[in-house]
Design a protein around this motif. Structure first.
Motif, short mmCIF file in Angstrom:
data_model
loop_
_atom_site.label_atom_id
_atom_site.label_comp_id
_atom_site.label_asym_id
_atom_site.label_seq_id
_atom_site.Cartn_x
_atom_site.Cartn_y
_atom_site.Cartn_z
N UNK A 195 0.86 -1.17 0.00
CA UNK A 195 0.00 0.00 0.00
C UNK A 195 0.90 1.22 0.00
N UNK A 196 0.64 2.13 -0.93
CA UNK A 196 1.48 3.30 -1.12
C UNK A 196 0.66 4.56 -0.87
N UNK A 197 1.21 5.50 -0.10
CA UNK A 197 0.57 6.80 0.12
C UNK A 197 1.56 7.88 -0.32
N UNK A 198 1.14 8.73 -1.26
CA UNK A 198 1.97 9.81 -1.77
C UNK A 198 1.47 11.15 -1.25
N UNK A 199 2.36 11.99 -0.80
CA UNK A 199 2.00 13.34 -0.36
C UNK A 199 3.07 14.32 -0.84
#
Length: 289
Positions: free
Chosen positions: A261-265
């Motif tokens: 699971x990848x979260x980009x900010x």
């Protein structure tokens, strides 16, 4: 002959099964299988208890030690930037803490010391920095891995982060506020919809970052997610269009490492720490729920 001799008792019939109290072969097999399954279930249960609860306790102790060491280092004026009051990165050893991560959405008590490296021992301490990626505030992609189940599980709930939610990274001299970029389905009509929220200013990226989305599921072999430009790792951004990203990675689904699971900010605000106001924190902390 006189006298009542009574009724004669019937002769006992021969038994076709085993003697009383002794199970037959089928019963022994069923009983053996049942006992094996119970034993196996107990082993699995003990493993789950160890993996989820015992490793949490062990990692919590290691995280406390890392946080205490980091606080001591930050309080020593002879270490770090000194009179310059500038962060210097790159001199950290494997497993050494160098920053703190706060996610206001998860409450005031959500904060973890980020350590250098993503080896198994490092990730038992807390979230770990991919050593070949940028550092906080730098152009590129500051990328951090963390466990989702057991070993402190710092990233257990990062699937709950929504677009524009703040991820605050604290270093010795600076507060960096990153916010999750929009999901794919949110981009259409962004300016007329959620983009009106003041928190969302600057989170919709264009140019070489146009294809970047807030969350996605990838295979563990997809290393592009921590590239400076995750959607096109072979491209380079000019100094004028280069963004400072923060990427969080963890296993997916829970209790499995089949996917990531990848979260980009993206970095939206940066605040130097003021020694005269040691208790000041960025406005993003007002979003604590």
């Amino acid at each position: 002959m006189s006298g009542d001799l009574g009724e004669l008792a019937p002769s006992p019939r021969p038994r076709s099964g085993p003697p009383p109290g002794k199970p037959d072969k089928t019963q022994r097999v069923v009983r053996g299988v049942g006992e094996a399954l119970i034993t196996l279930g107990m082993v699995v249960l003990l493993f789950v208890v160890y993996e989820v609860y015992i490793t949490d306790l062990i990692s919590a102790g290691k995280q406390r030690e890392a946080a205490a060491e980091l606080d001591d280092r930050w309080s020593d004026p002879t270490i770090g930037g000194g009179e310059e009051r500038q962060d210097h990165f790159g001199q950290f050893g494997e497993g050494e803490g160098f920053a703190k991560m706060h996610i206001p959405k998860f409450g005031a008590d959500f904060h973890f010391t980020v350590v250098e490296g993503t080896t198994a021992p490092s990730l038992e301490i807390g979230p770990g920095h991919y050593t070949d990626t940028a550092y906080p505030g730098e152009p590129g992609n500051f990328s951090v891995a963390g466990h989702r189940v057991g070993k402190g599980a710092p990233f257990n709930d990062i699937n709950l982060i929504e677009s524009c939610d703040a991820i605050v990274v604290e270093t010795q001299y600076t507060w960096f506020v990153y916010r999750m970029v929009p999901l794919e389905e949110e981009k259409a009509g962004w300016a007329q919809g959620k983009g009106k929220d003041p928190r969302c200013e600057g989170v919709l990226l264009g140019g070489v970052y146009e294809g970047l989305v807030g969350q996605r599921i990838v295979l563990p072999t997809n290393g592009d997610v921590i590239a400076p430009i995750p959607t096109d790792p072979t491209s380079t951004a000019s100094a004028g269009e280069s963004a400072s990203l923060l990427t969080l990675t963890t296993c997916h689904p829970r209790f499995s490492d089949k996917e990531r699971l990848i979260v980009h900010s993206v970095l939206t605000n940066e605040y130097p720490k003021d020694p005269s106001k040691p208790d000041w924190r960025p406005p993003a902390f007002e979003e604590i729920t």
